[in-house]
Design a protein around this motif. Structure first.
Motif, PDB file in Angstrom:
ATOM      1  N   UNK A 161       0.843  -1.201   0.000  1.00  0.00           N
ATOM      2  CA  UNK A 161       0.000   0.000   0.000  1.00  0.00           C
ATOM      3  C   UNK A 161       0.874   1.245   0.000  1.00  0.00           C
ATOM      4  N   UNK A 162       1.868   1.270   0.872  1.00  0.00           N
ATOM      5  CA  UNK A 162       2.744   2.434   0.974  1.00  0.00           C
ATOM      6  C   UNK A 162       3.508   2.680  -0.334  1.00  0.00           C
ATOM      7  N   UNK A 163       4.009   1.610  -0.934  1.00  0.00           N
ATOM      8  CA  UNK A 163       4.761   1.758  -2.190  1.00  0.00           C
ATOM      9  C   UNK A 163       3.880   2.303  -3.307  1.00  0.00           C
ATOM     10  N   UNK A 164       2.669   1.751  -3.429  1.00  0.00           N
ATOM     11  CA  UNK A 164       1.779   2.228  -4.487  1.00  0.00           C
ATOM     12  C   UNK A 164       1.345   3.667  -4.230  1.00  0.00           C
ATOM     13  N   UNK A 165       1.039   3.987  -2.980  1.00  0.00           N
ATOM     14  CA  UNK A 165       0.649   5.366  -2.659  1.00  0.00           C
ATOM     15  C   UNK A 165       1.773   6.331  -3.006  1.00  0.00           C
ATOM     16  N   UNK A 166       2.992   5.948  -2.696  1.00  0.00           N
ATOM     17  CA  UNK A 166       4.147   6.789  -3.015  1.00  0.00           C
ATOM     18  C   UNK A 166       4.329   6.929  -4.522  1.00  0.00           C
ATOM     19  N   UNK A 167       4.153   5.848  -5.243  1.00  0.00           N
ATOM     20  CA  UNK A 167       4.288   5.860  -6.696  1.00  0.00           C
ATOM     21  C   UNK A 167       3.237   6.758  -7.354  1.00  0.00           C
ATOM     22  N   UNK A 168       2.016   6.711  -6.823  1.00  0.00           N
ATOM     23  CA  UNK A 168       0.914   7.481  -7.410  1.00  0.00           C
ATOM     24  C   UNK A 168       0.882   8.937  -6.969  1.00  0.00           C
ATOM     25  N   UNK A 169       1.615   9.252  -5.912  1.00  0.00           N
ATOM     26  CA  UNK A 169       1.534  10.587  -5.308  1.00  0.00           C
ATOM     27  C   UNK A 169       2.223  11.634  -6.161  1.00  0.00           C
ATOM     28  N   UNK A 170       1.429  12.472  -6.790  1.00  0.00           N
ATOM     29  CA  UNK A 170       1.914  13.656  -7.498  1.00  0.00           C
ATOM     30  C   UNK A 170       0.859  14.725  -7.317  1.00  0.00           C
ATOM     31  N   UNK A 171       1.273  15.920  -7.050  1.00  0.00           N
ATOM     32  CA  UNK A 171       0.321  17.007  -6.905  1.00  0.00           C
ATOM     33  C   UNK A 171      -0.345  17.026  -5.541  1.00  0.00           C
ATOM     34  N   UNK A 172      -1.472  17.727  -5.472  1.00  0.00           N
ATOM     35  CA  UNK A 172      -2.181  17.903  -4.207  1.00  0.00           C
ATOM     36  C   UNK A 172      -3.081  16.702  -3.903  1.00  0.00           C
ATOM     37  N   UNK A 173      -3.822  16.796  -2.804  1.00  0.00           N
ATOM     38  CA  UNK A 173      -4.699  15.695  -2.401  1.00  0.00           C
ATOM     39  C   UNK A 173      -5.753  15.379  -3.455  1.00  0.00           C
ATOM     40  N   UNK A 174      -6.293  16.389  -4.094  1.00  0.00           N
ATOM     41  CA  UNK A 174      -7.301  16.167  -5.124  1.00  0.00           C
ATOM     42  C   UNK A 174      -6.725  15.364  -6.284  1.00  0.00           C
ATOM     43  N   UNK A 175      -5.546  15.745  -6.740  1.00  0.00           N
ATOM     44  CA  UNK A 175      -4.900  15.018  -7.838  1.00  0.00           C
ATOM     45  C   UNK A 175      -4.590  13.586  -7.431  1.00  0.00           C
ATOM     46  N   UNK A 176      -4.114  13.402  -6.196  1.00  0.00           N
ATOM     47  CA  UNK A 176      -3.822  12.049  -5.731  1.00  0.00           C
ATOM     48  C   UNK A 176      -5.090  11.214  -5.644  1.00  0.00           C
ATOM     49  N   UNK A 177      -6.162  11.784  -5.099  1.00  0.00           N
ATOM     50  CA  UNK A 177      -7.416  11.045  -4.965  1.00  0.00           C
ATOM     51  C   UNK A 177      -7.902  10.561  -6.325  1.00  0.00           C
ATOM     52  N   UNK A 178      -7.774  11.396  -7.335  1.00  0.00           N
ATOM     53  CA  UNK A 178      -8.204  11.001  -8.677  1.00  0.00           C
ATOM     54  C   UNK A 178      -7.274   9.942  -9.259  1.00  0.00           C
ATOM     55  N   UNK A 179      -5.978  10.124  -9.116  1.00  0.00           N
ATOM     56  CA  UNK A 179      -5.022   9.149  -9.653  1.00  0.00           C
ATOM     57  C   UNK A 179      -5.208   7.790  -8.981  1.00  0.00           C
ATOM     58  N   UNK A 180      -5.388   7.780  -7.670  1.00  0.00           N
ATOM     59  CA  UNK A 180      -5.594   6.523  -6.946  1.00  0.00           C
ATOM     60  C   UNK A 180      -6.915   5.875  -7.363  1.00  0.00           C
ATOM     61  N   UNK A 181      -7.959   6.682  -7.525  1.00  0.00           N
ATOM     62  CA  UNK A 181      -9.250   6.162  -7.979  1.00  0.00           C
ATOM     63  C   UNK A 181      -9.104   5.501  -9.351  1.00  0.00           C
ATOM     64  N   UNK A 182      -8.488   6.218 -10.283  1.00  0.00           N
ATOM     65  CA  UNK A 182      -8.312   5.687 -11.634  1.00  0.00           C
ATOM     66  C   UNK A 182      -7.508   4.389 -11.608  1.00  0.00           C
TER      67      UNK A 182
END
Length: 181
Positions: free
Chosen positions: A24-45
């Protein structure tokens, strides 16, 4: 929406939302770019598109922990919601689980606090009949015309968790009845 726990509980790890697990931590770190809104969308997608719904894919596995869903890249709607909630919580975004009544059985969703607004999002996965897109301002559901139970749970409902834990294959899993809520 109603909440079954205190606000801090929507940031905590649980047995199914194992946000501290390396996967979970690795994927969250990999997907994390931009603000919380951008992350929420990237993680959702990611959860919607890169983790299959096991029945759509014909995959017999029944992972239920977020880390197992991320590793197996498959899961029921409930398990995909666990994975999305874990990714959000790993990024410090409050998230919980919701359920919808689909012809007498439960369907799993995620609720997230995005830009000071709680929205229900359905990372189930798109197919020929379903096309759910991310929104930070309104609920986005695979089955928008079906009733949604008003409670946002900090941890999976016990009936959902039990169903996922005790069945060996996706085809054998009796979906939890909507009457358990």
């Amino acid at each position: 929406m109603n909440f079954d726990s205190e606000p801090w509980a929507y940031l905590e790890a649980s047995e199914a939302i194992d946000l501290e697990h390396e996967a979970v931590q690795s994927l969250a770190s990999l997907l994390r770019e931009g603000d919380d809104l951008a992350f929420a969308q990237t993680a959702f997608d990611y959860v919607r598109d890169d983790i299959t719904h096991c029945l759509d894919a014909g995959d017999p596995r029944v992972p239920w922990r977020a880390s197992d869903v991320i590793t197996a890249k498959t899961g029921f709607c409930y398990a995909k919601s666990h994975a999305y909630a874990a990714l959000l919580r790993a990024a410090g975004i409050q998230a919980g689980l919701c359920y919808q009544d689909i012809d007498g059985t439960l369907h799993g969703l995620t609720a997230a606090l995005i830009d000071d607004r709680w929205v229900r999002l359905d990372p189930r996965g798109n197919n020929a009949d379903i096309d759910v897109q991310f929104s930070a301002t309104e609920d986005r559901l695979a089955y928008p015309d079906r009733p949604v139970h008003p409670t946002v749970y900090a941890a999976p409902h016990p009936a959902v968790l039990k169903a996922l834990q005790v069945h060996a294959t996706a085809q054998d899993l009796p979906l939890p009845k909507a009457t358990v809520l």
